[in-house]
Design an enzyme around this catalytic site. Structure first.
Site, PDB file in Angstrom:
ATOM      1  N   SER A 301      36.064  30.335  69.864  1.00 51.83           N
ATOM      2  CA  SER A 301      35.719  29.406  68.980  1.00 51.83           C
ATOM      3  C   SER A 301      34.078  29.311  68.742  1.00 51.83           C
ATOM      4  O   SER A 301      33.581  30.218  68.093  1.00 51.83           O
ATOM      5  CB  SER A 301      36.244  28.096  69.371  1.00 51.83           C
ATOM      6  OG  SER A 301      35.988  26.943  68.118  1.00 51.83           O
ATOM      7  N   ASP A 312      26.389  40.055  62.815  1.00 49.03           N
ATOM      8  CA  ASP A 312      26.486  40.463  61.447  1.00 49.03           C
ATOM      9  C   ASP A 312      24.963  40.585  60.850  1.00 49.03           C
ATOM     10  O   ASP A 312      24.554  41.575  60.153  1.00 49.03           O
ATOM     11  CB  ASP A 312      27.011  39.364  60.740  1.00 49.03           C
ATOM     12  CG  ASP A 312      28.714  39.514  60.631  1.00 49.03           C
ATOM     13  OD1 ASP A 312      28.986  40.707  61.450  1.00 49.03           O
ATOM     14  OD2 ASP A 312      29.413  38.801  59.836  1.00 49.03           O
ATOM     15  N   LYS A 326      39.621  32.505  68.399  1.00 51.87           N
ATOM     16  CA  LYS A 326      40.049  31.097  67.675  1.00 51.87           C
ATOM     17  C   LYS A 326      39.045  30.976  66.395  1.00 51.87           C
ATOM     18  O   LYS A 326      37.938  30.816  66.792  1.00 51.87           O
ATOM     19  CB  LYS A 326      40.064  30.104  68.651  1.00 51.87           C
ATOM     20  CG  LYS A 326      40.378  28.770  68.045  1.00 51.87           C
ATOM     21  CD  LYS A 326      40.213  27.713  69.154  1.00 51.87           C
ATOM     22  CE  LYS A 326      40.347  26.295  68.390  1.00 51.87           C
ATOM     23  NZ  LYS A 326      39.764  25.927  67.166  1.00 51.87           N
TER      24      LYS A 326
END
Length: 462
Positions: A301, A312, A326
């Protein structure tokens, strides 16, 4: 988002009709809308008939409030593993927990096939000291089976007055069930721990994302910078292994601590206008020093939001094994004195547009943690989000399939921790890898997206 959700829930009997009236042109309603409304009322009448029959004919007089609460929980648990109803007591407990202090054993749990599965024991708590491990299955509490209880009911049984005792029965793959006696204690979550390694590396362990996490992280980094001269500080290791997540706003601010600019995360609900985006503000607290993020199958999460954002943007190298997967956000909707509704309202996406739901974050450097022979039989495979019954399916269009998570084993001794030691070697230059430093790999390109919307209220995510 929260106000709108509350309105939709305010009139359950009109839910189907109201939704269609908002989202469809008037000309398309007609008989379809009437039929939908008719079906909804018929099912509500069926529920009423069954409720009355149970009240009058069940062998023992039932508690009406408990019957209704069970019906509500049944409706919510049929949606996904993370939506649930919190009664007033559990709602208060949740609020205390997100503040970073609560009473109990100190374990993060989920429900799997009617049994309680340990996601991760919290460091330095009674459960951790008693030897509870991730993936342990709890079958009994004080000699009473928990089969048939909801997750919230089981958690409530494990909580109790500080100093009181509880016995839980634990099963592990390849081992006989055993009873473990634990004394409940005041659980004060140290969300961040840190230390200086050999006077040249800052090690920061983030155990969960509560209201204190970002502030504790900033203090940890400032203390490391104060003790290690900038010309000697080689970089930071941010350890998110077995971190089960927590508050969405904290995952955003933790990511922002290491970033100068760029999107951190976006959330997308059922409707396009519900898309939310959060961007970093100028000011990298680490002044651009190299960062390595450690993850494993217990990183879930909010941990995955941080790892995905830094990965990224090539701000950090992610090392370890695939995370839990999740990728959904739960909004807490207060229901007055009755408690609160924890409802899955959105999926979240990394800056490049990746959904990690039931797939997880793949590290830039995959490095398995060797598991000692004596523990292999006890540590069963971690199937992650993809292994939870009723989980949200990944709606991505890139052809990638859902995947299980990875091992959650982390050695107690640093000398045995190959992932941590590899991170130190990379920062010192005694080991090399094409993925470190991260600027050597191609940048992720975010897809074309609508203009940013105003941020929604912070939502807990687990």
């Amino acid at each position: 988002m929260m106000r709108r959700a509350s309105i939709l829930l305010a009139g359950a009997a009109m839910g189907a009709l109201a939704t269609i009236a908002v989202t469809q042109p008037r000309a398309l309603l007609g008989m379809t809308a009437n039929a939908a409304a008719s079906d909804t009322y018929r099912h509500i009448n069926l529920f009423g008939d069954i409720f009355e029959r149970v009240r009058t004919d069940y062998v023992e007089k039932p508690d009406d409030a408990k019957l209704i609460e069970a019906a509500i929980n049944g409706m919510l648990t049929s949606l996904d593993p993370h939506s649930s109803f919190l009664d007033s007591r559990n709602f208060r407990d949740m609020q205390v927990q997100t503040r970073g202090e609560f009473g109990g054993l100190g374990i993060e749990v989920t429900q799997e096939e009617g049994l309680i599965k340990v996601v991760s024991p919290i460091d330095e708590t009674p459960a951790a000291r008693a030897g509870i491990l991730a993936n342990d299955i709890i079958t009994h509490i004080d000699n009473e089976p928990i089969q048939g209880l909801t997750l919230q009911q089981a958690v409530e049984k494990m909580r109790g007055p500080i100093g009181s005792s509880i016995t839980i029965r634990v099963t592990r793959q390849g081992a006989q069930p055993r009873d473990i006696a634990i004394v409940r204690d005041r659980i004060i979550i140290r969300a961040v721990r840190h230390q200086i390694i050999d006077e040249d590396i800052g090690y920061v362990r983030v155990t969960q994302f509560n209201e204190q996490t970002t502030e504790n992280l900033r203090k940890a980094i400032e203390e490391i910078k104060a003790k290690v001269p900038a010309d000697k500080l080689r970089g930071y290791v941010i350890d998110l292994r077995n971190n089960p997540g927590g508050l969405l706003d904290q995952s955003i601010s933790v990511s922002d601590t290491f970033m100068e600019r760029g999107e951190i995360v976006s959330t997308r609900g059922r409707n396009a206008e519900e898309t939310q985006r959060w961007n970093a503000r100028a000011g990298d607290l680490t002044a651009g020093k190299p960062v390595i993020v450690l993850i494993n199958g217990g990183s879930a999460s909010a941990s995955e939001i941080v790892a995905g954002a830094l990965q990224d943007h090539r701000r950090a190298t992610v090392l370890g094994t695939r995370s839990f997967g999740k990728g959904s956000v739960q909004t807490i909707i207060p229901l007055g004195s009755q408690g609160a509704l924890r409802l899955t309202t959105a999926r979240y996406y990394t800056p490049s547009g990746r959904s990690i739901q039931a797939r997880g974050i793949d590290p830039d450097i995959v490095l398995e943690q060797p598991v000692p022979e004596e523990l292999r039989a006890r540590l069963q495979e971690n199937r992650g989000e993809a292994g939870l019954r009723g989980h949200l399916r990944n709606s991505g269009q890139d052809g990638n399939l859902e995947r299980s998570a990875s091992s959650v084993y982390v050695p107690r001794e640093q000398k045995d921790d190959v992932q941590l030691n590899r991170a130190y070697e990379l920062l010192r230059g005694t080991a090399t890898d094409p993925a470190f430093p991260p600027g050597q790999r191609a940048a992720a390109t975010p897809p074309a997206t609508p203009a940013p919307a105003s941020p929604a209220p912070a939502s807990p995510t687990r």
